[in-house]
Design a protein around this motif. Structure first.
Motif, mmCIF file in Angstrom:
data_model
loop_
_atom_site.group_PDB
_atom_site.id
_atom_site.type_symbol
_atom_site.label_atom_id
_atom_site.label_comp_id
_atom_site.label_asym_id
_atom_site.label_seq_id
_atom_site.Cartn_x
_atom_site.Cartn_y
_atom_site.Cartn_z
ATOM 1 N N ALA A 69 0.839 -1.196 0.000
ATOM 2 C CA ALA A 69 0.000 0.000 0.000
ATOM 3 C C ALA A 69 0.871 1.242 0.000
ATOM 4 C CB ALA A 69 -0.905 0.006 1.224
ATOM 5 N N MET A 70 0.372 2.289 -0.687
ATOM 6 C CA MET A 70 1.087 3.561 -0.756
ATOM 7 C C MET A 70 0.082 4.693 -0.578
ATOM 8 S SD MET A 70 3.744 4.810 -3.682
ATOM 9 C CE MET A 70 4.988 6.016 -3.274
ATOM 10 N N GLN A 71 0.392 5.636 0.307
ATOM 11 C CA GLN A 71 -0.460 6.794 0.580
ATOM 12 C C GLN A 71 0.282 8.074 0.209
ATOM 13 O OE1 GLN A 71 -3.641 6.710 1.699
ATOM 14 N NE2 GLN A 71 -3.575 4.481 1.729
ATOM 15 N N GLY A 72 -0.484 9.096 -0.188
ATOM 16 C CA GLY A 72 0.107 10.405 -0.456
ATOM 17 C C GLY A 72 0.843 10.501 -1.767
ATOM 18 N N CYS A 73 0.629 9.570 -2.659
ATOM 19 C CA CYS A 73 1.356 9.552 -3.930
ATOM 20 C C CYS A 73 0.856 10.649 -4.873
ATOM 21 C CB CYS A 73 1.214 8.168 -4.573
ATOM 22 S SG CYS A 73 1.954 8.029 -6.209
ATOM 23 N N GLY A 74 -0.446 10.820 -4.990
ATOM 24 C CA GLY A 74 -0.990 11.823 -5.894
ATOM 25 C C GLY A 74 -1.169 11.325 -7.312
ATOM 26 N N ALA A 75 -0.643 10.155 -7.647
ATOM 27 C CA ALA A 75 -0.806 9.575 -8.984
ATOM 28 C C ALA A 75 -1.820 8.435 -8.913
ATOM 29 C CB ALA A 75 0.533 9.055 -9.497
ATOM 30 N N ARG A 76 -2.276 7.966 -10.061
ATOM 31 C CA ARG A 76 -3.255 6.884 -10.111
ATOM 32 C C ARG A 76 -2.598 5.503 -10.042
ATOM 33 N NH1 ARG A 76 -8.182 7.773 -9.406
ATOM 34 N NH2 ARG A 76 -9.165 6.822 -11.177
ATOM 35 N N THR A 77 -1.287 5.431 -10.279
ATOM 36 C CA THR A 77 -0.572 4.155 -10.238
ATOM 37 C C THR A 77 0.800 4.331 -9.587
ATOM 38 O OG1 THR A 77 0.460 4.473 -12.397
ATOM 39 C CG2 THR A 77 -1.668 3.341 -12.383
ATOM 40 N N ALA A 78 1.369 3.218 -9.202
ATOM 41 C CA ALA A 78 2.736 3.204 -8.678
ATOM 42 C C ALA A 78 3.359 1.865 -9.046
ATOM 43 C CB ALA A 78 2.753 3.407 -7.169
ATOM 44 N N ARG A 79 4.672 1.844 -9.146
ATOM 45 C CA ARG A 79 5.400 0.616 -9.448
ATOM 46 C C ARG A 79 6.163 0.198 -8.195
ATOM 47 N NH1 ARG A 79 10.424 -0.349 -13.549
ATOM 48 N NH2 ARG A 79 11.548 0.621 -11.850
ATOM 49 N N VAL A 80 6.112 -1.095 -7.885
ATOM 50 C CA VAL A 80 6.819 -1.628 -6.725
ATOM 51 C C VAL A 80 7.752 -2.727 -7.211
ATOM 52 C CG1 VAL A 80 6.585 -2.692 -4.453
ATOM 53 C CG2 VAL A 80 4.793 -1.184 -5.294
ATOM 54 N N THR A 81 9.018 -2.668 -6.800
ATOM 55 C CA THR A 81 9.985 -3.689 -7.190
ATOM 56 C C THR A 81 10.710 -4.214 -5.956
ATOM 57 O OG1 THR A 81 11.646 -1.982 -7.600
ATOM 58 C CG2 THR A 81 10.371 -2.739 -9.503
ATOM 59 N N SER A 82 11.066 -5.509 -6.013
ATOM 60 C CA SER A 82 11.822 -6.138 -4.939
ATOM 61 C C SER A 82 12.458 -7.415 -5.472
ATOM 62 C CB SER A 82 10.906 -6.467 -3.764
ATOM 63 O OG SER A 82 11.621 -7.163 -2.767
ATOM 64 N N THR A 83 13.575 -7.790 -4.875
ATOM 65 C CA THR A 83 14.200 -9.064 -5.235
ATOM 66 C C THR A 83 13.404 -10.231 -4.661
ATOM 67 O OG1 THR A 83 15.628 -8.880 -3.289
ATOM 68 C CG2 THR A 83 16.523 -8.110 -5.400
ATOM 69 N N ALA A 84 12.467 -9.955 -3.741
ATOM 70 C CA ALA A 84 11.663 -11.015 -3.140
ATOM 71 C C ALA A 84 10.514 -11.453 -4.039
ATOM 72 C CB ALA A 84 11.110 -10.560 -1.790
ATOM 73 N N PRO A 112 16.304 -16.217 2.247
ATOM 74 C CA PRO A 112 15.940 -15.681 3.557
ATOM 75 C C PRO A 112 16.770 -14.448 3.874
ATOM 76 C CG PRO A 112 16.346 -18.045 3.686
ATOM 77 C CD PRO A 112 16.791 -17.600 2.331
ATOM 78 N N GLY A 113 16.165 -13.509 4.563
ATOM 79 C CA GLY A 113 16.854 -12.281 4.937
ATOM 80 C C GLY A 113 16.019 -11.066 4.604
ATOM 81 N N THR A 114 16.660 -9.894 4.691
ATOM 82 C CA THR A 114 15.967 -8.626 4.447
ATOM 83 C C THR A 114 16.054 -8.258 2.976
ATOM 84 O OG1 THR A 114 16.537 -7.908 6.682
ATOM 85 C CG2 THR A 114 15.875 -6.205 5.131
ATOM 86 N N HIS A 115 14.908 -7.914 2.400
ATOM 87 C CA HIS A 115 14.833 -7.484 0.996
ATOM 88 C C HIS A 115 14.273 -6.067 0.963
ATOM 89 C CE1 HIS A 115 15.418 -11.497 -0.954
ATOM 90 N NE2 HIS A 115 15.034 -11.909 0.241
ATOM 91 N N ARG A 116 14.850 -5.223 0.091
ATOM 92 C CA ARG A 116 14.329 -3.870 -0.109
ATOM 93 C C ARG A 116 13.101 -3.939 -0.995
ATOM 94 N NH1 ARG A 116 17.911 0.740 -1.885
ATOM 95 N NH2 ARG A 116 17.298 -0.143 -3.866
ATOM 96 N N VAL A 117 12.073 -3.161 -0.646
ATOM 97 C CA VAL A 117 10.871 -3.016 -1.463
ATOM 98 C C VAL A 117 10.799 -1.542 -1.835
ATOM 99 C CG1 VAL A 117 8.373 -3.300 -1.565
ATOM 100 C CG2 VAL A 117 9.738 -4.888 -0.205
ATOM 101 N N VAL A 118 10.926 -1.239 -3.143
ATOM 102 C CA VAL A 118 10.985 0.140 -3.619
ATOM 103 C C VAL A 118 9.654 0.495 -4.290
ATOM 104 C CG1 VAL A 118 12.202 1.779 -5.099
ATOM 105 C CG2 VAL A 118 13.470 -0.059 -3.965
ATOM 106 N N PHE A 119 8.975 1.508 -3.748
ATOM 107 C CA PHE A 119 7.728 2.042 -4.304
ATOM 108 C C PHE A 119 8.077 3.280 -5.110
ATOM 109 C CE2 PHE A 119 6.543 -0.336 -0.614
ATOM 110 C CZ PHE A 119 5.249 -0.788 -0.810
ATOM 111 N N GLU A 120 7.603 3.359 -6.363
ATOM 112 C CA GLU A 120 7.841 4.529 -7.207
ATOM 113 C C GLU A 120 6.496 5.121 -7.603
ATOM 114 O OE1 GLU A 120 11.738 4.022 -9.768
ATOM 115 O OE2 GLU A 120 10.455 2.237 -9.920
ATOM 116 N N CYS A 121 6.198 6.306 -7.091
ATOM 117 C CA CYS A 121 4.930 6.987 -7.346
ATOM 118 C C CYS A 121 4.818 7.351 -8.821
ATOM 119 C CB CYS A 121 4.858 8.238 -6.479
ATOM 120 S SG CYS A 121 3.331 9.164 -6.671
ATOM 121 N N GLY A 122 3.769 6.892 -9.471
ATOM 122 C CA GLY A 122 3.554 7.202 -10.880
ATOM 123 C C GLY A 122 4.404 6.363 -11.818
ATOM 124 N N GLY A 123 5.207 5.469 -11.331
ATOM 125 C CA GLY A 123 6.031 4.609 -12.178
ATOM 126 C C GLY A 123 7.501 4.980 -12.097
#
Length: 180
Positions: A69-84, A112-123
């Motif tokens: 989930a992403m709040q405060g983006c202002g765009a209609r879509t977002a892209r999320v990427t992760s190695t997980a 197993p371990g910690t993975h970064r999850v990157v949210f990009e507002c609008g793509g």
């Protein structure tokens, strides 16, 4: 006797009150508008407000589902990427909602371990928010949802005995009907 004309009605206090009511209502409405206008401006989303994001649950086993989930983006879509789990696109649920949401399934062979999850507002190229996702060792429970894994041998035996008794009772009732 000469006819006299009726006296011209004088303006009473009541007539003055009636003409003043619309002016008073207008003044009250104007005051209410001035009081509520700043509140409306504060509650309106600002274009420069910082975005926030969540990955829930924050700890998951391979093949488990993660709600994004992403709040405060202002765009209609977002892209999320992760190695997980790779790449996922978030969208608004309806025109009335302001947040973006979606879900992803963690890879079966995720490390197993910690993975970064990157949210990009609008793509790609949009405002970025990064959160962490912990992938735990082991596999996600599926199918029975873990309902069988916690049963003891005694519980399994009692359940089997009850099933056999129910079957025997059904056979007895059917044989008794057939002989009658």
């Amino acid at each position: 006797m000469p006819a006299t004309l009726p006296a011209k009605p004088t303006r009473t206090r009541r007539a003055t009150f009636r003409s003043a009511v619309p002016r008073r209502l207008a003044a009250v409405a104007a005051a209410a508008a001035l009081v509520t206008a700043p509140a409306a401006l504060v509650s309106a989303p600002l274009a420069h407000a910082a975005s926030s994001a969540t990955a829930s649950p924050s700890s998951v086993a391979p093949a488990g589902r993660v709600t994004l989930a992403m709040q405060g983006c202002g765009a209609r879509t977002a892209r999320v990427t992760s190695t997980a789990f790779g790449e996922v696109r978030l969208e608004t649920a309806s025109a009335q909602t302001t947040g973006l949401s979606g879900s992803a399934t963690v890879y079966n062979d995720a490390n197993p371990g910690t993975h970064r999850v990157v949210f990009e507002c609008g793509g790609p190229g949009g405002e970025r928010v990064t959160v962490s996702l912990q992938v735990t060792p082991g596999a996600a429970r599926g199918g029975t949802g873990g309902s069988i894994g916690s049963m003891s041998t005694v519980q399994t035996a009692v359940g089997g005995a009850l099933a056999v008794c129910a079957l025997a009772g059904g056979v007895w009732v059917l044989r008794r009907r057939a002989s009658a």
